[in-house]
Enzyme design. Structure first.
Site, PDB file in Angstrom:
ATOM      1  N   SER A  93      16.356   6.978  -3.947  1.00 37.07           N
ATOM      2  CA  SER A  93      15.029   7.600  -3.928  1.00 37.07           C
ATOM      3  C   SER A  93      15.057   8.876  -4.761  1.00 37.07           C
ATOM      4  O   SER A  93      15.335   8.814  -5.960  1.00 37.07           O
ATOM      5  CB  SER A  93      14.581   7.846  -2.484  1.00 37.07           C
ATOM      6  OG  SER A  93      13.188   8.070  -2.421  1.00 37.07           O
ATOM      7  N   GLU A 131      12.472   0.712  -8.740  1.00 37.91           N
ATOM      8  CA  GLU A 131      11.947   0.496  -7.386  1.00 37.91           C
ATOM      9  C   GLU A 131      11.097   1.692  -7.029  1.00 37.91           C
ATOM     10  O   GLU A 131      11.159   2.733  -7.686  1.00 37.91           O
ATOM     11  CB  GLU A 131      13.087   0.316  -6.375  1.00 37.91           C
ATOM     12  CG  GLU A 131      13.988   1.529  -6.155  1.00 37.91           C
ATOM     13  CD  GLU A 131      13.456   2.531  -5.137  1.00 37.91           C
ATOM     14  OE1 GLU A 131      12.740   2.131  -4.199  1.00 37.91           O
ATOM     15  OE2 GLU A 131      13.741   3.733  -5.293  1.00 37.91           O
ATOM     16  N   HIS A 149      13.476   0.827  -0.919  1.00 40.00           N
ATOM     17  CA  HIS A 149      13.014   1.251   0.408  1.00 40.00           C
ATOM     18  C   HIS A 149      12.691   0.016   1.242  1.00 40.00           C
ATOM     19  O   HIS A 149      11.532  -0.275   1.551  1.00 40.00           O
ATOM     20  CB  HIS A 149      11.780   2.137   0.281  1.00 40.00           C
ATOM     21  CG  HIS A 149      12.029   3.438  -0.412  1.00 40.00           C
ATOM     22  ND1 HIS A 149      12.204   3.549  -1.782  1.00 40.00           N
ATOM     23  CD2 HIS A 149      12.135   4.703   0.072  1.00 40.00           C
ATOM     24  CE1 HIS A 149      12.404   4.817  -2.101  1.00 40.00           C
ATOM     25  NE2 HIS A 149      12.367   5.539  -0.998  1.00 40.00           N
TER      26      HIS A 149
END
Length: 304
Positions: A108, A206, A275
């Site tokens: 992330s 992502e 995620h």
């Protein structure tokens, strides 16, 4: 540059370089590592909070540098993402990392660190679930857990449709070093000294909470920067919570088709990397092969 593998009895360091964490959540994750025979050392400021950050920039940076320099710490595991790594990236001592290469694990917001560290030092880092945000959730599954074991010995990873259904947007086969991570963070590197290099690389993307029009805008920025054209192939990971709130809207699948309709390199979507659960952990910077014929992603080991 490969880090040395972990072994039972080793110490891992846990720090929070981005968003603040809840102490109770982090402490519940300790058993995961202890069951693998690992010892835990916490950053001095791991429980700090400064607004939406896990403490002041200077303290988060100091925790990271201390863990890098500590010869007894064999891996640095980031507690969670959020926001904040970009604020300290230009202060990180890359020479210190070169002198003390070790496992670095997270995802992330950690994408900024992965990209900058790899491009400055050549160190292989790991995109994987984090203690305070993933490992304490009820749906943290067996596969996600088992993939942490790749740190204990050289492991060739193969992702196939036995894990999830994959969608081929462009056919082909390509090999190259795998780079990337969170799409919004990759876009944040553009125009900075840490700009993502995709030339002859397999680009992985992502994200979470980004509607199709936002994904469209970020893909367009990568396109205009030449990052899509330069890549050897595209790996589309999980885009969680991407349902459009603004109507009318394109579907995410239509966004992918727009950007890859004339692409002459392999593009495959549906990888459970991001995620999501399972979260298939991967080393970034290793040689990998993406094939539409076999619908597989094969990756070389991330440790030695």
């Amino acid at each position: 540059m490969l880090s040395y593998r972990l072994k039972p009895g080793d110490t891992i360091g846990i720090i929070a370089p981005a968003g603040p964490i809840e102490q109770e959540k982090l402490e519940r994750s300790f058993s995961f590592f202890e069951n693998m025979g690992l010892k835990i050392k916490l950053g001095e400021h791991v429980y700090d909070q400064y607004g939406y950050l896990a403490g002041k920039d200077t303290n988060r940076l100091a925790d990271f540098h201390r863990m890098v320099a500590d010869r007894n710490v064999k891996a640095i595991i980031f507690a969670r993402g959020g926001y904040g790594t970009g604020r300290i990236i230009d202060k990180i001592d890359m020479e210190l990392i070169k002198k003390n290469p070790k496992i670095i694990w997270g995802y992330s917001d950690i994408t900024f660190l992965h990209t900058a560290i790899r491009q400055a030092t050549g160190l292989i880092t790991f995109h994987g679930p984090m203690p305070a945000s993933d490992m304490v959730k009820k749906d943290f599954d067996t596969l996600s857990s088992q993939l942490f074991r790749q740190l204990f010995g050289p492991t060739n990873l193969i992702y196939s449709e036995s894990i999830s259904r994959l969608t081929v947007y462009r056919e082909g086969e390509a090999s190259g070093k795998i780079v990337g991570g969170n799409l919004s963070l990759l876009v944040q590197t553009l125009g900075t000294p840490y700009e993502i290099s995709t030339k002859d690389k397999l680009l992985f993307i992502e994200d979470i909470g980004e509607e199709p029009y936002r994904v469209d805008a970020m893909m367009n920025q990568l396109r205009l920067a030449g990052k899509l054209q330069q890549a050897a192939g595209i790996i589309i990971g999980d885009f969680a919570e991407a349902d459009p709130k603004v109507q009318p809207s394109l579907r995410l699948e239509e966004v992918w088709k727009h950007y890859f309709k004339n692409y002459r390199k392999p593009v495959i979507a549906g990888f459970r990397i991001g995620h999501c659960f399972p979260h298939f952990s991967i080393p970034l910077g290793v040689e990998a092969t993406l094939s539409s014929r076999t619908k597989t992603l094969q990756l070389s080991p991330g440790v030695r």
